[in-house]
Scaffold this active site. Structure first.
Site, PDB file in Angstrom:
ATOM      1  N   ASN A 393       0.689  -1.314  -0.016  1.00  0.00           N
ATOM      2  CA  ASN A 393      -0.031   0.218   0.318  1.00  0.00           C
ATOM      3  C   ASN A 393       0.831   1.156  -0.028  1.00  0.00           C
ATOM      4  O   ASN A 393       1.058   2.009  -1.054  1.00  0.00           O
ATOM      5  CB  ASN A 393      -0.943   0.114   1.176  1.00  0.00           C
ATOM      6  CG  ASN A 393      -2.179   0.807   1.157  1.00  0.00           C
ATOM      7  OD1 ASN A 393      -2.027   1.883   0.396  1.00  0.00           O
ATOM      8  ND2 ASN A 393      -3.069   0.655   1.608  1.00  0.00           N
ATOM      9  N   ASP A 394       1.571   1.620   1.130  1.00  0.00           N
ATOM     10  CA  ASP A 394       2.335   2.767   1.299  1.00  0.00           C
ATOM     11  C   ASP A 394       3.214   2.931   0.272  1.00  0.00           C
ATOM     12  O   ASP A 394       3.522   3.975  -0.239  1.00  0.00           O
ATOM     13  CB  ASP A 394       2.693   3.140   2.748  1.00  0.00           C
ATOM     14  CG  ASP A 394       1.651   3.060   3.700  1.00  0.00           C
ATOM     15  OD1 ASP A 394       0.372   3.696   3.503  1.00  0.00           O
ATOM     16  OD2 ASP A 394       1.748   2.553   4.732  1.00  0.00           O
ATOM     17  N   VAL A 395       3.872   1.813   0.030  1.00  0.00           N
ATOM     18  CA  VAL A 395       5.060   1.699  -0.856  1.00  0.00           C
ATOM     19  C   VAL A 395       4.877   2.080  -2.249  1.00  0.00           C
ATOM     20  O   VAL A 395       5.669   2.242  -3.355  1.00  0.00           O
ATOM     21  CB  VAL A 395       6.001   0.595  -0.770  1.00  0.00           C
ATOM     22  CG1 VAL A 395       6.556   0.526   0.677  1.00  0.00           C
ATOM     23  CG2 VAL A 395       5.080  -0.835  -1.063  1.00  0.00           C
ATOM     24  N   ALA A 434       0.611   3.716   7.098  1.00  0.00           N
ATOM     25  CA  ALA A 434       0.817   5.121   7.403  1.00  0.00           C
ATOM     26  C   ALA A 434      -0.528   5.945   7.689  1.00  0.00           C
ATOM     27  O   ALA A 434      -0.305   7.232   8.151  1.00  0.00           O
ATOM     28  CB  ALA A 434       1.618   5.887   6.070  1.00  0.00           C
TER      29      ALA A 434
END
Length: 464
Positions: A393-395, A434
């Site tokens: 997700n965040d990456v 995050a």
């Protein structure tokens, strides 16, 4: 056992620890590295016991507790799922820090047992060493406990901040230095206990403002702290193996933290000082209207991949939760039979600890030459037909490149959105660790596959 033989065997164990670290730097040699580490530790523990000389009844208790602790550790390591490995590492780091504190307390209360002098008349060098070891150990313990609570979800992963927090942290760090100075001058037991209490407090305060996005760096940083704590106590006990081992763990943990900070575009000192200067997340994501997304099923995904010439797999924490690595390997084998080129793209902080995805893929016997780091593969997304994002997700979030208000702004991310088609496997549109929305969900070329990662991957393989 003579001192010379002990020194030689400790040196051999130190060399084995260095070889262990070297082996663990690559998935191909990690098993061999683990073996070197195990042999080195067995030698170090055996020499420590044999070097004492006069065995007393107290050693029976040492052996009993060694057996109990070893059994518990082996049981936990055997039963723990890969998804909970970050929490396990944080928990074990806390025990290392607490052990350093207990050894320092023992040495301060009964210095004669360690050949450090008498109470109130402890050697100055030894007092400095045990004070530093106790302080760093206490910081490691309380900081690791907070990291564990955040990773386990018992405590919110969002940064906990308050006005004047950084000034308070700085004042407490200065207070630790002052307490250490006066402790060495007066050897007051009250100052010693105050030093430990303040160190426990600062460990708590420097971790709570660090958000979930930086948690992999925190784990690495606490690993470094535990090493330095062990090294400090090694000097107090005049134990060569403990000094070598602590220095290796401390330095390698610090280097890894620096590498990860660089990979996330974070300031190294920002993280180790407790998130100094970290941006607070705005409520922009929570207040915005829900945007439309395109969703599909396994048949749609199979059709897109079957007609592709190249596919890039982007694994993340969702793959770990679903234990989908073996199903993913089967899907990739099916794609290869159709002459489709497949690669794996690994972000430095994919998952919740360094190397999380590499270990999972190695467990599924994914060939090492198909796995690429961010710098090696990021330019390939623009030429790939399909990106298959499985739980990352965040990456993969493009706002890291576009939104200065985002807590992940500036972090290098995988350029997944540049692919012709993006297949995103996720249970829902919930934000990542995050705590922010992923703009990739709403791109024109993104097809959301709402399902359990393992089941969706298996269904795609059937359709292929």
């Amino acid at each position: 056992m003579s001192a010379n033989i002990s020194a030689i065997l400790y040196l051999i164990s130190g060399v084995l620890f260095i070889l262990a670290l070297r082996g663990l730097s690559s998935p191909e040699t990690s098993r061999q590295g683990n073996l070197f580490g195990i042999i080195g530790m067995v030698i170090a523990v055996a020499v420590t016991f044999l070097s004492v000389g006069n065995f007393t009844s107290g050693f029976v208790y040492v052996l009993i507790f060694l057996a109990i602790g070893g059994s518990i550790g082996a049981f936990i390591a055997y039963r723990i799922p890969m998804t909970a490995m970050p929490e396990l590492v944080a928990g074990f780091h806390s025990l290392v820090g607490l052990a350093a504190v207990f050894v320092a307390i023992s040495a301060f209360i009964n210095p004669a047992a360690f050949n450090l002098g008498a109470p109130g008349n402890i050697k100055l060098a030894s007092l400095i060493e045990m004070a530093i070891g106790a302080a760093v150990g206490a910081i490691t313990f309380s900081g690791s406990v907070i990291a564990f609570l955040k990773l386990q979800g018992i405590m919110s992963g969002a940064p906990v901040t308050f006005k004047g927090q950084h000034i308070l942290n700085a004042m407490l760090l200065v207070l630790i230095v002052i307490l250490t100075f006066y402790l060495c001058s007066t050897q007051s037991s009250n100052l010693f206990w105050i030093l430990i209490a303040v160190s426990f407090l600062i460990g708590f305060l420097i971790i709570i403002p660090i958000g979930g996005a930086d948690m992999p760096v925190v784990i690495s940083m606490l690993n470094s702290y535990s090493g330095w704590a062990a090294a400090g106590i090694g000097f107090t006990l005049e134990n060569t193996a403990l000094i070598i081992t602590g220095a290796l763990v401390g330095s390698s943990g610090a280097i890894l933290s620096y590498i990860m900070c660089k990979g996330m575009n974070r300031s190294f000192f920002n993280v180790i000082l407790g998130g100094f200067g970290a941006t607070e997340q705005t409520s922009r994501d929570q207040n915005k209207e829900q945007r439309p997304v395109k969703s599909g099923n396994a048949d749609d995904a199979a059709f897109l991949m079957k007609n592709a010439s190249s596919v890039i797999i982007v694994p993340g924490y969702g793959m770990a939760v679903a234990q989908a690595q073996h199903a993913l390997r089967e899907m990739v084998d099916t794609l290869k039979k159709n002459d489709i080129k497949v690669s794996y793209a690994i972000h430095p902080v994919a998952g919740r600890m360094p190397g999380h995805m590499n270990v999972l893929l190695a467990e599924a016997n994914v060939p090492y030459d198909e796995v690429f780091e961010l710098e090696e593969i990021n330019n390939d997304f623009a030429n790939a037909d399909v990106a298959f994002v499985i739980g990352a997700n965040d990456v993969t979030n493009p706002v890291a490149k576009t939104d200065p208000q985002s807590p992940i702004y500036g972090m290098p991310v995988l350029d997944v959105e540049k692919c012709k088609s993006v297949l995103f496997v996720k249970r829902s549109l919930s934000p990542g660790y995050a705590g922010i929305d992923n703009d990739l969900f709403y791109k024109e070329n993104t097809l959301m596959l709402f399902a359990d990662a393992k089941k969706m991957t298996e269904d795609i393989t059937k359709n292929l």
